[in-house]
Write an enzyme that holds these catalytic residues in place. Structure first.
Site, PDB file in Angstrom:
ATOM      1  N   LYS A 155      -9.326  -7.056   8.216  1.00  0.00           N
ATOM      2  CA  LYS A 155      -8.294  -6.629   9.157  1.00  0.00           C
ATOM      3  C   LYS A 155      -8.673  -7.185  10.519  1.00  0.00           C
ATOM      4  CE  LYS A 155      -7.006  -2.320   6.849  1.00  0.00           C
ATOM      5  NZ  LYS A 155      -7.205  -0.854   6.790  1.00  0.00           N
ATOM      6  N   GLY A 207      -3.736  -4.029   6.137  1.00  0.00           N
ATOM      7  CA  GLY A 207      -2.693  -3.680   7.101  1.00  0.00           C
ATOM      8  C   GLY A 207      -3.013  -2.364   7.784  1.00  0.00           C
ATOM      9  N   ASP A 229      -7.159   2.931  -3.045  1.00  0.00           N
ATOM     10  CA  ASP A 229      -7.850   2.944  -1.749  1.00  0.00           C
ATOM     11  C   ASP A 229      -8.172   4.395  -1.395  1.00  0.00           C
ATOM     12  OD1 ASP A 229      -8.839   2.575   0.787  1.00  0.00           O
ATOM     13  OD2 ASP A 229      -7.044   1.617   1.612  1.00  0.00           O
ATOM     14  N   LYS A 274      -1.049  -1.097  -4.501  1.00  0.00           N
ATOM     15  CA  LYS A 274      -2.233  -0.283  -4.205  1.00  0.00           C
ATOM     16  C   LYS A 274      -1.760   1.121  -3.930  1.00  0.00           C
ATOM     17  CE  LYS A 274      -4.484  -0.055   0.340  1.00  0.00           C
ATOM     18  NZ  LYS A 274      -5.105  -0.889   1.394  1.00  0.00           N
ATOM     19  N   ASP A 276     -13.430  -2.035   3.145  1.00  0.00           N
ATOM     20  CA  ASP A 276     -12.507  -2.106   4.284  1.00  0.00           C
ATOM     21  C   ASP A 276     -13.275  -1.588   5.504  1.00  0.00           C
ATOM     22  OD1 ASP A 276     -10.536  -1.629   6.208  1.00  0.00           O
ATOM     23  OD2 ASP A 276      -9.145  -0.612   4.885  1.00  0.00           O
ATOM     24  N   LYS A 332      -2.941   5.053  -2.628  1.00  0.00           N
ATOM     25  CA  LYS A 332      -3.978   5.827  -1.949  1.00  0.00           C
ATOM     26  C   LYS A 332      -4.432   6.953  -2.869  1.00  0.00           C
ATOM     27  CE  LYS A 332      -3.922   3.821   2.165  1.00  0.00           C
ATOM     28  NZ  LYS A 332      -5.111   3.163   2.748  1.00  0.00           N
ATOM     29  N   GLU A 347     -10.977   0.362  -3.376  1.00  0.00           N
ATOM     30  CA  GLU A 347     -11.197   0.065  -1.959  1.00  0.00           C
ATOM     31  C   GLU A 347     -11.877   1.241  -1.263  1.00  0.00           C
ATOM     32  OE1 GLU A 347      -7.619  -1.351  -0.098  1.00  0.00           O
ATOM     33  OE2 GLU A 347      -8.390  -1.108   1.928  1.00  0.00           O
ATOM     34  N   SER A 378       0.865  -1.166   0.000  1.00  0.00           N
ATOM     35  CA  SER A 378       0.000   0.000   0.000  1.00  0.00           C
ATOM     36  C   SER A 378       0.910   1.228   0.000  1.00  0.00           C
ATOM     37  CB  SER A 378      -0.877  -0.027   1.253  1.00  0.00           C
ATOM     38  OG  SER A 378      -1.595   1.178   1.383  1.00  0.00           O
TER      39      SER A 378
HETATM   40  O1  OSB Z   1      -6.975   1.633   4.591  1.00  0.00           O
HETATM   41  O2  OSB Z   1      -5.711  -0.035   4.315  1.00  0.00           O
HETATM   42  C1  OSB Z   1      -5.930   1.061   4.850  1.00  0.00           C
HETATM   43  C2  OSB Z   1      -2.875   2.157   6.870  1.00  0.00           C
HETATM   44  C3  OSB Z   1      -3.484   2.756   7.947  1.00  0.00           C
HETATM   45  C4  OSB Z   1      -4.852   2.830   7.988  1.00  0.00           C
HETATM   46  C5  OSB Z   1      -5.620   2.299   6.946  1.00  0.00           C
HETATM   47  C6  OSB Z   1      -5.006   1.680   5.869  1.00  0.00           C
HETATM   48  C7  OSB Z   1      -3.618   1.639   5.821  1.00  0.00           C
HETATM   49  C8  OSB Z   1      -2.876   1.088   4.703  1.00  0.00           C
HETATM   50  C9  OSB Z   1      -1.462   0.622   4.974  1.00  0.00           C
HETATM   51  O3  OSB Z   1      -3.296   1.039   3.572  1.00  0.00           O
HETATM   52  C10 OSB Z   1      -1.355  -0.851   4.977  1.00  0.00           C
HETATM   53  C11 OSB Z   1      -0.023  -1.281   5.528  1.00  0.00           C
HETATM   54  O4  OSB Z   1       0.953  -1.256   4.773  1.00  0.00           O
HETATM   55  O5  OSB Z   1       0.045  -1.645   6.718  1.00  0.00           O
HETATM   56 MG    MG Z   2      -8.120   0.463   3.240  1.00  0.00          MG
END
Ligand code: OSB
Ligand code: MG
Length: 372
Positions: A262, A290, A188, A161, A238, A163, A213, A135
């Site tokens: 998660k 994550g 995402d 992925k 999510d 953001k 996402e 991510s």
């Molecule tokens: O939406 O998946 C998410 C990190 C913090 C809060 C929400 C998210 C995320 C990530 C990072 O996308 C995922 C990771 O590398 O741990």
């Molecule tokens: Mg997410």
């Protein structure tokens, strides 16, 4: 077997690089670790609540109090040999699932270590190497994003992925597609859009993304269903999927075609497995999300990812992307082929670096059973 003691430690850990999403920017983490002891064994859990209530309602200081005041008192008399009982005993607590999961996952690790079984095997996992994705947070510039994507592809990750946020979306995806072509790519939004942004979301539909996402707010299941009906890209939920029941309702109305699981967001391993089973029965692919975890949370994620339902690469990335040094040994590692091997050792399968944890600890609190 019942808990003999439970210790909370809050540690401070700096990220190697800031992580920016549509809801904010994280530069350093304040992480609660849970050490649960019974019959001479220790089990470890990591609370994935963020520092502020912006991903969801939970945050580090709130979770600390919820665990102290409500989670541990409910578990004092619970027989933990089957950790499903821990999950069940915490059900009356509304929300606060990250706080519940921190202790619930520690109980799973504890029981697995006590039985001498790898946690992933105890959960019913079927694969010993899991597929890993990354991510990538919002970057200050498009060139910076391209550079990051290149580096992660070179590292072997099987899904990228990125953001997105309103005004930082279509152009970013277009730039990545333009430079890297047909890579497995998803976006995402962390709940940053509404149906008023349909034009933008339909533009994003043109890029052959693996998934989009959480485009809309957590409670917007009906609007997600409306959006999914307009898109050929799969929506992945999510934030909206907080337990098995919300997953059932999302699937029933067609609010998504993929589910991110998660552990913290759904309250722990027992609930995560129920969601995974439901999705597998419905033919809906799932993957492990994550929350910028340190090594303990990351190894719990890896164990969960070994379940058969997890057919898409997860955000289970190499520890070295996040931290100069970790709190477990060996560090969670992604191989050059983009997979992570699950250890054939008891529990989460790594050694806990107590001295390092002590050095990072800002506060500590212990509940102990009064000796008979
Ligand atoms: O939406 O998946 C998410 C990190 C913090 C809060 C929400 C998210 C995320 C990530 C990072 O996308 C995922 C990771 O590398 O741990
Ligand atoms: Mg997410």
């Amino acid at each position: 077997m019942r808990f003999d003691s439970v210790t909370l430690r809050e540690i401070a850990l700096d990220l190697i690089a800031p992580f920016e999403t549509s809801f904010g920017r994280t530069t350093d983490r304040r992480i609660i670790l849970v050490e649960a002891r019974a019959d001479g064994a220790s089990g470890w859990g990591e609370c994935v609540a963020s520092e502020g209530p912006f991903f969801n309602e939970e945050f580090t200081d709130g979770a600390w109090e919820v665990i102290r005041q409500f989670v541990i008192p409910r578990l004092v008399e619970v027989e933990i040999d089957d950790p499903e009982a821990v999950s069940a005993a915490l059900k009356p607590i509304r929300g606060n699932r990250m706080a519940r999961a921190a202790v619930e996952t520690a109980a799973w690790d504890l029981v697995a270590r006590h039985r001498g079984l790898p946690l992933w095997r105890m959960l019913g996992g079927s694969r010993q190497a899991i597929d890993c994705g990354v991510s990538i947070g919002l970057q200050p510039s498009t060139e910076g994003l391209i550079e990051k994507v290149r580096r992660e592809l070179d590292s072997g990750y099987r899904r990228i992925k990125i953001k997105i946020a309103p005004g930082r979306d279509v152009a970013l995806v277009a730039a990545v597609r333009d430079r890297f072509g047909d890579i497995v790519l998803s976006v995402d939004a962390n709940s940053a859009y509404s149906l008023a942004d349909l034009d933008t979301l339909e533009e994003l539909d043109q890029f052959g993304l693996l998934m989009m996402e959480q485009p809309l707010r957590p409670g917007d299941l009906i609007d997600h269903a409306k959006l999914q009906a307009r898109l050929s890209t799969a929506i992945c939920l999510d934030e909206s999927v907080v337990d098995d029941e919300s997953c059932r309702q999302a699937l029933e109305i067609g609010a998504c075609r993929i589910v991110n699981i998660k552990l913290g967001r759904v309250g722990g391993h027992a609930e995560a497995r129920r969601i995974a089973d439901r999705c597998a029965d419905a033919g809906v692919p799932v993957w492990c999300g994550g929350m910028l975890e340190a090594g303990i949370g990351r190894m719990h994620n890896a164990a969960m990812s070994s379940l058969g339902a997890f057919t898409l690469p997860g955000d289970v990335s190499d520890s070295r992307r996040y931290w100069l040094d970790d709190i477990v040994e060996p560090r969670p590692t992604v191989e050059p082929d983009g997979t992570m091997r699950l250890p054939e050792l008891p529990g989460i399968g790594v050694a806990i670096r107590r001295e390092r944890i002590e050095a990072l600890t800002k506060r500590q609190w212990t509940w102990e059973r009064a000796s008979a």
